[in-house]
Write a protein that holds these residues in place. Structure first.
Motif, PDB file in Angstrom:
ATOM      1  N   ALA A   1       0.041  -6.356  13.805  1.00 46.57           N
ATOM      2  CA  ALA A   1      -0.912  -5.342  14.265  1.00 46.57           C
ATOM      3  C   ALA A   1      -0.290  -4.056  14.398  1.00 46.57           C
ATOM      4  N   GLU A   2       0.420  -3.515  13.433  1.00 49.38           N
ATOM      5  CA  GLU A   2       1.564  -2.469  13.527  1.00 49.38           C
ATOM      6  C   GLU A   2       0.840  -1.215  13.431  1.00 49.38           C
ATOM      7  N   SER A   3      -0.335  -1.210  12.975  1.00 55.08           N
ATOM      8  CA  SER A   3      -1.180   0.076  12.426  1.00 55.08           C
ATOM      9  C   SER A   3      -2.615   0.150  12.562  1.00 55.08           C
ATOM     10  N   GLY A   4      -3.284   1.162  12.447  1.00 54.94           N
ATOM     11  CA  GLY A   4      -4.606   1.322  12.317  1.00 54.94           C
ATOM     12  C   GLY A   4      -5.252   0.763  10.894  1.00 54.94           C
ATOM     13  N   TRP A   5      -4.584   0.727  10.014  1.00 54.37           N
ATOM     14  CA  TRP A   5      -4.814  -0.014   8.854  1.00 54.37           C
ATOM     15  C   TRP A   5      -4.876  -1.504   9.216  1.00 54.37           C
ATOM     16  N   ARG A   6      -3.687  -2.023   9.576  1.00 61.48           N
ATOM     17  CA  ARG A   6      -3.641  -3.305   9.915  1.00 61.48           C
ATOM     18  C   ARG A   6      -4.965  -3.944  10.618  1.00 61.48           C
ATOM     19  N   THR A   7      -5.143  -3.197  11.828  1.00 60.83           N
ATOM     20  CA  THR A   7      -6.431  -3.495  12.483  1.00 60.83           C
ATOM     21  C   THR A   7      -7.608  -3.486  11.603  1.00 60.83           C
TER      22      THR A   7
ATOM     23  N   THR B   1      -2.487 -11.306  -0.506  1.00 58.95           N
ATOM     24  CA  THR B   1      -3.477 -10.025  -0.115  1.00 58.95           C
ATOM     25  C   THR B   1      -2.421  -8.647   0.232  1.00 58.95           C
ATOM     26  N   ASP B   2      -2.846  -7.560  -0.092  1.00 62.76           N
ATOM     27  CA  ASP B   2      -2.304  -6.328   0.435  1.00 62.76           C
ATOM     28  C   ASP B   2      -0.677  -6.260  -0.044  1.00 62.76           C
ATOM     29  N   ARG B   3       0.158  -7.258   0.095  1.00 61.57           N
ATOM     30  CA  ARG B   3       1.432  -7.221  -0.149  1.00 61.57           C
ATOM     31  C   ARG B   3       1.891  -7.913  -1.315  1.00 61.57           C
ATOM     32  N   ALA B   4       2.897  -7.675  -2.082  1.00 61.61           N
ATOM     33  CA  ALA B   4       3.455  -8.377  -3.235  1.00 61.61           C
ATOM     34  C   ALA B   4       4.511  -9.227  -2.791  1.00 61.61           C
TER      35      ALA B   4
ATOM     36  N   ASP C   1      -1.818  -0.269  -5.675  1.00 63.50           N
ATOM     37  CA  ASP C   1      -0.825  -0.291  -6.482  1.00 63.50           C
ATOM     38  C   ASP C   1      -0.322   0.761  -5.624  1.00 63.50           C
ATOM     39  N   PHE C   2       0.874   0.437  -4.893  1.00 57.95           N
ATOM     40  CA  PHE C   2       1.756   1.543  -4.011  1.00 57.95           C
ATOM     41  C   PHE C   2       2.454   2.423  -4.652  1.00 57.95           C
ATOM     42  N   VAL C   3       2.945   2.031  -5.964  1.00 57.07           N
ATOM     43  CA  VAL C   3       3.677   3.121  -6.528  1.00 57.07           C
ATOM     44  C   VAL C   3       2.745   4.084  -7.198  1.00 57.07           C
TER      45      VAL C   3
ATOM     46  N   ALA D   1       6.855  -4.273   0.038  1.00 58.94           N
ATOM     47  CA  ALA D   1       6.412  -3.648  -1.139  1.00 58.94           C
ATOM     48  C   ALA D   1       5.724  -2.153  -0.842  1.00 58.94           C
ATOM     49  N   PRO D   2       4.984  -1.861   0.180  1.00 58.10           N
ATOM     50  CA  PRO D   2       4.527  -0.439   0.224  1.00 58.10           C
ATOM     51  C   PRO D   2       5.666   0.517   0.624  1.00 58.10           C
ATOM     52  N   ALA D   3       6.357   0.025   1.263  1.00 61.98           N
ATOM     53  CA  ALA D   3       7.772   0.931   1.645  1.00 61.98           C
ATOM     54  C   ALA D   3       8.561   1.231   0.254  1.00 61.98           C
TER      55      ALA D   3
ATOM     56  N   ASP E   1       8.901   1.717  10.630  1.00 56.15           N
ATOM     57  CA  ASP E   1       8.383   0.343  10.480  1.00 56.15           C
ATOM     58  C   ASP E   1       6.856   0.400  10.523  1.00 56.15           C
ATOM     59  N   PHE E   2       6.372   1.484  10.205  1.00 56.77           N
ATOM     60  CA  PHE E   2       4.745   1.740  10.118  1.00 56.77           C
ATOM     61  C   PHE E   2       4.149   1.921  11.302  1.00 56.77           C
ATOM     62  N   THR E   3       5.003   1.996  12.315  1.00 51.32           N
ATOM     63  CA  THR E   3       4.444   2.216  13.572  1.00 51.32           C
ATOM     64  C   THR E   3       4.335   3.764  14.181  1.00 51.32           C
TER      65      THR E   3
ATOM     66  N   VAL F   1      -0.071   8.391   3.963  1.00 48.72           N
ATOM     67  CA  VAL F   1      -0.925   7.357   3.284  1.00 48.72           C
ATOM     68  C   VAL F   1      -1.739   6.416   4.249  1.00 48.72           C
ATOM     69  N   ASP F   2      -2.790   6.021   3.646  1.00 54.59           N
ATOM     70  CA  ASP F   2      -3.858   5.404   4.319  1.00 54.59           C
ATOM     71  C   ASP F   2      -5.296   5.741   4.446  1.00 54.59           C
ATOM     72  N   ALA F   3      -5.353   7.027   5.050  1.00 54.34           N
ATOM     73  CA  ALA F   3      -6.701   7.434   5.576  1.00 54.34           C
ATOM     74  C   ALA F   3      -7.454   6.539   6.336  1.00 54.34           C
TER      75      ALA F   3
ATOM     76  N   GLU G   1      -5.226   7.720   0.000  1.00 49.67           N
ATOM     77  CA  GLU G   1      -6.201   6.650   0.479  1.00 49.67           C
ATOM     78  C   GLU G   1      -5.554   5.373   0.059  1.00 49.67           C
ATOM     79  N   CYS G   2      -5.366   4.293   1.138  1.00 52.78           N
ATOM     80  CA  CYS G   2      -5.040   3.017   0.775  1.00 52.78           C
ATOM     81  C   CYS G   2      -6.128   2.036   1.455  1.00 52.78           C
ATOM     82  N   SER G   3      -7.071   1.321   0.797  1.00 52.04           N
ATOM     83  CA  SER G   3      -8.086   0.651   1.448  1.00 52.04           C
ATOM     84  C   SER G   3      -7.766  -0.443   2.111  1.00 52.04           C
TER      85      SER G   3
HETATM   86  O1  GYE Z   1      -0.039   1.192   4.528  1.00 57.96           O
HETATM   87  C1  GYE Z   1       0.455   0.519   6.655  1.00 57.96           C
HETATM   88  C2  GYE Z   1       0.489  -1.156   7.041  1.00 57.96           C
HETATM   89  O2  GYE Z   1       0.448  -3.071   3.580  1.00 57.96           O
HETATM   90  C3  GYE Z   1      -0.751  -1.378   2.617  1.00 57.96           C
HETATM   91  O3  GYE Z   1       0.858  -1.741   6.110  1.00 57.96           O
HETATM   92  C4  GYE Z   1      -0.166  -2.006   3.914  1.00 57.96           C
HETATM   93  C5  GYE Z   1       0.636  -0.940   4.749  1.00 57.96           C
HETATM   94  C6  GYE Z   1      -0.197   0.161   5.394  1.00 57.96           C
HETATM   95  O4  GYE Z   1       1.050  -1.158   8.216  1.00 57.96           O
HETATM   96  O5  GYE Z   1      -0.107   1.221   7.503  1.00 57.96           O
END
Ligand code: GYE
Length: 323
Positions: free
Chosen positions: A43-49, A120-123, A139-141, A174-176, A202-204, A256-258, A276-278
């Protein structure tokens, strides 16, 4: 600390059921509901929530029983959760791998047990693609490239040095890896654009703030911050303001995210550009789960549709932003 916060997101599947307890032997609670085991990163980020909510809501809507497990950003917790799903004989396992490597053993265990897996989300970086049925996500690249493209245009025609600091996502994720690479590839076109420091946050938000404080102490001449997600950017904004500088003006910021908080900061002029990353992967995931359970063929890679936002575009989009 290593406890897995297991939550049954859907209420008991049999509530109000038709009483038909003929089980298919799939170990579910007695009706024909598909049982999906989902191991979330944390639950590290708004994206994750927003991603968790999307998965929980759409499972409910699709009538899929969800066994949800939060790994608190630890791979060992995800491996434990997947093993527990195998033991429980769920119908399908889906997960968002916190890092790219080290999954082959547990994925083979799922395959041997005859349980299909969806990423889902990460490879994962496994060369054996028979270990999972499909991978749905961004596609994170390309995201990193979009960030780099914007910066190259922003400084087009200028030759003086532009000092960039980078806040990377979770090490080994993968996203990093990919956001770093895509960005670096694009800014290579302009030799005056230089990354002078790059470290994980660490995405936080908390880590983003802490690392940005260290960057500001070590470098008096930072022009640009590239943060791999909004949350780290938002933490960094606090650090920049704390150092008496104006985010978005003294230091330009790309994230990144929006998610909503990021978009608000963009509309307020504290961030300059967001890729944006949905996180709304739930509905497509549930479709896939049904198909996989039915033994239908599915696409090996499902790409998410995404855009970018300037400050003006953020102002226009904010009122209807869902997350
Ligand atoms: O960008 C980040 C989250 O994997 C795409 O993980 C996700 C990433 C997202 O913590 O906010």
């Amino acid at each position: 600390m290593i406890l897995i916060a297991g939550v049954l997101a859907a209420p008991l599947a049999a509530c109000g059921g038709d009483g038909d307890s003929a089980s298919s032997g799939s170990g579910n609670s007695g009706d024909d509901k598909i049982v999906l085991g989902f191991s979330q990163v944390g639950a590290e980020s708004g994206w994750r929530t927003a991603n968790t909510k999307s998965i929980q809501d759409s499972a409910k809507e699709a009538g899929i029983e969800l066994k949800f497990s939060d790994a608190q950003q630890k791979q060992e917790n995800q491996i434990k959760a997947i093993r527990s799903f195998i033991q429980q004989k769920v119908d399908v396992i889906a997960f968002s791998p916190v890092v790219e490597s080290g999954w082959d053993t547990v994925l083979k265990e799922a395959k041997d047990a005859g349980i299909p897996v969806i990423l889902t989300d990460r490879a994962v970086d496994s060369p054996d693609t028979s270990l999972y049925k499909s991978f749905i996500g961004s596609d994170f690249v390309v995201e990193g490239e979009r960030a780099g493209d914007w910066l190259v245009k922003e400084y087009a025609g200028k030759t003086e040095p532009v000092n960039i600091v980078e806040l990377q996502g979770t090490t080994g994720s993968a996203p990093a890896n990919d956001r770093k690479k895509g960005f670096a590839d694009k800014i290579a076109a302009a030799p005056n654009l230089k990354i002078i420091a790059s470290q994980t946050g660490d995405f936080t938000r908390a880590k983003g703030k802490e690392v940005m404080e260290a960057f500001l102490k070590a470098h008096s001449d930072i022009d640009v911050l590239y943060a791999h997600n909004d949350d780290m950017g938002l933490g960094a904004i606090e650090a920049i303001e704390g150092a008496g500088k104006k985010p978005g003006v003294d230091i330009k910021i790309i994230t990144v995210d929006a998610v909503k908080d990021g978009m608000q900061a963009l509309a307020d002029g504290k961030i300059n550009f967001i890729v944006e990353c949905s996180p709304l992967l739930g509905p497509q995931l549930m479709e896939l789960v049904k198909k996989v359970k039915a033994g239908e063929a599915v696409e090996a890679r499902i790409l998410t549709n995404e855009t970018t936002f300037t400050q003006e575009q953020a102002k226009a989009a904010l009122p209807t932003r869902q997350y």
